[in-house]
Design a protein around this motif. Structure first.
Motif, short mmCIF file in Angstrom:
data_model
loop_
_atom_site.label_atom_id
_atom_site.label_comp_id
_atom_site.label_asym_id
_atom_site.label_seq_id
_atom_site.Cartn_x
_atom_site.Cartn_y
_atom_site.Cartn_z
N GLU A 283 27.07 -21.33 -17.03
CA GLU A 283 26.56 -20.01 -16.64
C GLU A 283 26.65 -19.03 -17.80
OE1 GLU A 283 27.35 -16.53 -13.25
OE2 GLU A 283 28.80 -18.16 -13.52
N ALA A 284 27.79 -19.04 -18.49
CA ALA A 284 27.96 -18.15 -19.64
C ALA A 284 26.95 -18.46 -20.73
CB ALA A 284 29.38 -18.26 -20.18
N SER A 285 26.65 -19.75 -20.90
CA SER A 285 25.66 -20.17 -21.90
C SER A 285 24.27 -19.64 -21.54
CB SER A 285 25.63 -21.69 -22.00
OG SER A 285 24.60 -22.14 -22.84
N ASP A 286 23.92 -19.70 -20.26
CA ASP A 286 22.62 -19.20 -19.82
C ASP A 286 22.45 -17.71 -20.13
OD1 ASP A 286 21.90 -21.68 -18.89
OD2 ASP A 286 22.50 -21.30 -16.80
N TYR A 287 23.55 -16.96 -20.04
CA TYR A 287 23.50 -15.52 -20.30
C TYR A 287 23.62 -15.20 -21.80
CZ TYR A 287 23.84 -14.21 -15.37
OH TYR A 287 23.57 -14.02 -14.03
N GLY A 288 23.83 -16.22 -22.63
CA GLY A 288 24.01 -15.97 -24.06
C GLY A 288 25.31 -15.29 -24.38
N ALA A 289 26.33 -15.49 -23.51
CA ALA A 289 27.60 -14.76 -23.65
C ALA A 289 28.65 -15.50 -24.47
CB ALA A 289 28.17 -14.46 -22.26
N ILE A 290 28.36 -16.73 -24.89
CA ILE A 290 29.39 -17.53 -25.55
C ILE A 290 29.47 -17.23 -27.05
CG2 ILE A 290 30.12 -19.87 -26.17
CD1 ILE A 290 29.04 -20.84 -23.52
N GLU A 291 30.63 -16.78 -27.46
CA GLU A 291 30.90 -16.56 -28.88
C GLU A 291 31.41 -17.84 -29.54
OE1 GLU A 291 34.47 -14.24 -30.92
OE2 GLU A 291 32.92 -12.85 -30.21
N HIS A 292 32.26 -18.59 -28.82
CA HIS A 292 32.83 -19.82 -29.37
C HIS A 292 33.00 -20.83 -28.24
CE1 HIS A 292 34.97 -21.07 -33.23
NE2 HIS A 292 34.75 -22.18 -32.53
N LEU A 293 32.32 -21.97 -28.36
CA LEU A 293 32.41 -23.05 -27.38
C LEU A 293 33.49 -24.04 -27.80
CD1 LEU A 293 31.24 -24.56 -24.87
CD2 LEU A 293 29.66 -25.69 -26.45
N LEU A 294 34.38 -24.40 -26.87
CA LEU A 294 35.46 -25.33 -27.13
C LEU A 294 35.22 -26.59 -26.30
CD1 LEU A 294 36.52 -22.52 -27.98
CD2 LEU A 294 38.74 -23.14 -27.01
N LEU A 295 35.14 -27.75 -26.97
CA LEU A 295 34.85 -29.02 -26.30
C LEU A 295 35.88 -30.06 -26.70
CD1 LEU A 295 30.98 -29.33 -26.71
CD2 LEU A 295 32.19 -29.59 -24.55
N LEU A 296 36.31 -30.89 -25.75
CA LEU A 296 37.24 -31.97 -26.04
C LEU A 296 36.46 -33.20 -26.48
CD1 LEU A 296 40.30 -32.64 -25.88
CD2 LEU A 296 39.85 -33.61 -23.62
N ASP A 297 36.85 -33.79 -27.61
CA ASP A 297 36.06 -34.89 -28.16
C ASP A 297 35.92 -36.08 -27.21
OD1 ASP A 297 38.69 -35.84 -28.46
OD2 ASP A 297 38.65 -35.87 -30.64
N SER A 298 37.01 -36.45 -26.53
CA SER A 298 36.94 -37.61 -25.63
C SER A 298 36.01 -37.33 -24.45
CB SER A 298 38.34 -37.98 -25.14
OG SER A 298 38.96 -36.88 -24.50
N ARG A 299 36.02 -36.08 -23.95
CA ARG A 299 35.14 -35.73 -22.83
C ARG A 299 33.68 -35.67 -23.30
NH1 ARG A 299 35.98 -34.06 -17.43
NH2 ARG A 299 33.94 -34.50 -16.52
N LEU A 300 33.46 -35.14 -24.49
CA LEU A 300 32.11 -35.07 -25.04
C LEU A 300 31.53 -36.47 -25.20
CD1 LEU A 300 29.79 -33.52 -26.37
CD2 LEU A 300 31.07 -33.59 -28.53
#
Length: 356
Positions: A283-300
């Protein structure tokens, strides 16, 4: 990591030839490779004899150059090996085409990868190439009665030694010098370029004085001392957060992860600019509100390989964030900040503004 060459493959794929130089590089490759990729390298394979006049000995190993279409990847850290399994699509012996084979990728063994690389995968390879110039670092944390040694790798920190020698008063108390001597001896057996000595109070300073008199080779390798509130994993986290490793290494991904997770947790605790879990982050991505995205490598990796349970395509989120000027950091599941991110669903975001 050493990149030997880059070019174009068939069907718009990119081809990169590289040489992993240490176990960190093998770990990086385990998150770059995916099913369907083409990987080429030198290997040995047991070949069955077709000569009826010779007794079947179960086959002899021959040196071959193969290209396999990847089906599975396994990182064996303690064996310093990356196992890449798949079907042979090209080989110096045509009779081996179509057979399944496991390519054991080891340090200093050149391989060629051909695939449609994603931006974060190219970034991971280039980060590993830049990190080749970084010195090897150990963090020693010490307090009264206990000391710990952690080695710093790109996939996280790893406990090398845990030492306890009760000091002070009491029946089982031992002189502080015994703890310092055991710590100095353990550090002298480490093959590192730099040691960071940390801990609460003056104990670390007394340990440094002891090393100068009794373990001069260790004292010469200690580049700085850092005041921390704790020792062990907690002390290491403080050292990373304060940038002490950055002062030794030109770049370290785990220090960045420690700072980002602290900023995220602070934002969550104050109900401010944060989102976590795939639905909130999308949802935050759709609004363009994300300054920094944090992703876990194993989940990705799991989501990209169709083994996850998200209803939203993670690649769409990454592309959206980058197109709108946000940054993306992929966390290691091997390190404490990655464990914290895992508890938040493996995906979170630091926002430009509050959504609600």
């Amino acid at each position: 990591m050493r990149i030997s060459s880059r070019g174009r493959g068939e069907e718009g794929r990119e081809r990169i030839t590289l040489v992993p130089e240490n176990v960190d590089d093998l770990w990086h490759l385990s998150y770059v490779l995916e099913p369907g990729d083409l990987v080429s390298g030198d290997t040995t394979r047991r070949i069955q004899r077709d000569d009826d006049q010779m007794r079947d000995t179960g086959g002899e190993r021959e040196h071959l150059h193969v290209t396999i279409e990847v089906e599975d990847i396994e990182f064996a850290r303690f064996a310093n090996r990356l196992r890449v399994g798949g079907v042979i699509t090209s080989c110096s012996r045509e009779d081996q085409l179509g057979h399944h084979h496991t390519l054991n990728v080891e340090e200093r063994a050149e391989i060629t990868i051909e695939k449609h690389f994603k931006a974060d995968q190219i970034d991971r390879i280039e980060t590993a190439e830049e990190a080749a110039e970084n010195p090897d670092v150990a963090i020693a944390t010490v307090e009264e009665g206990a000391a710990y040694i952690h080695t710093v790798a790109q996939y996280g920190t790893e406990e090398y030694a845990s030492l306890t020698k009760p000091t002070g008063k009491g029946e089982y108390a031992r002189p502080r010098s015994e703890l310092f001597d055991e710590l100095g001896s353990a550090l002298s057996h480490l093959d590192v370029d730099a040691i960071i000595l940390a801990g609460p109070g003056f104990t670390k300073n007394d340990a440094m004085d002891y090393f100068e008199d009794n373990h001069p080779e260790v004292a010469e390798t200690i580049v700085t001392t850092v005041d921390t509130a704790g020792v062990g994993d907690r002390g290491v986290h403080e050292v990373l957060k304060r940038g002490a490793v950055d002062d030794v290494q030109k770049q370290t991904r785990i220090a960045e992860e420690a700072n980002l997770i602290d900023q995220l947790m602070e934002n969550i605790s104050t109900g401010a600019k944060a989102a976590y879990g795939v639905d909130q982050v999308a949802e935050a991505s759709d609004y363009g509100a994300i300054e920094h995205l944090l992703l876990l490598d194993s989940r990705l990796r799991a989501e990209r390989q169709g083994e996850g349970d998200w209803d939203i395509d993670v690649n769409d989120i990454i592309d959206s964030v980058e197109q709108k000027g946000g940054e993306v950091t992929v966390f290691s599941a091997e390190f404490q900040p990655g464990e914290q991110l895992k508890n938040l669903g493996g995906i979170a975001a630091i926002l430009r503004y509050r959504l609600q």
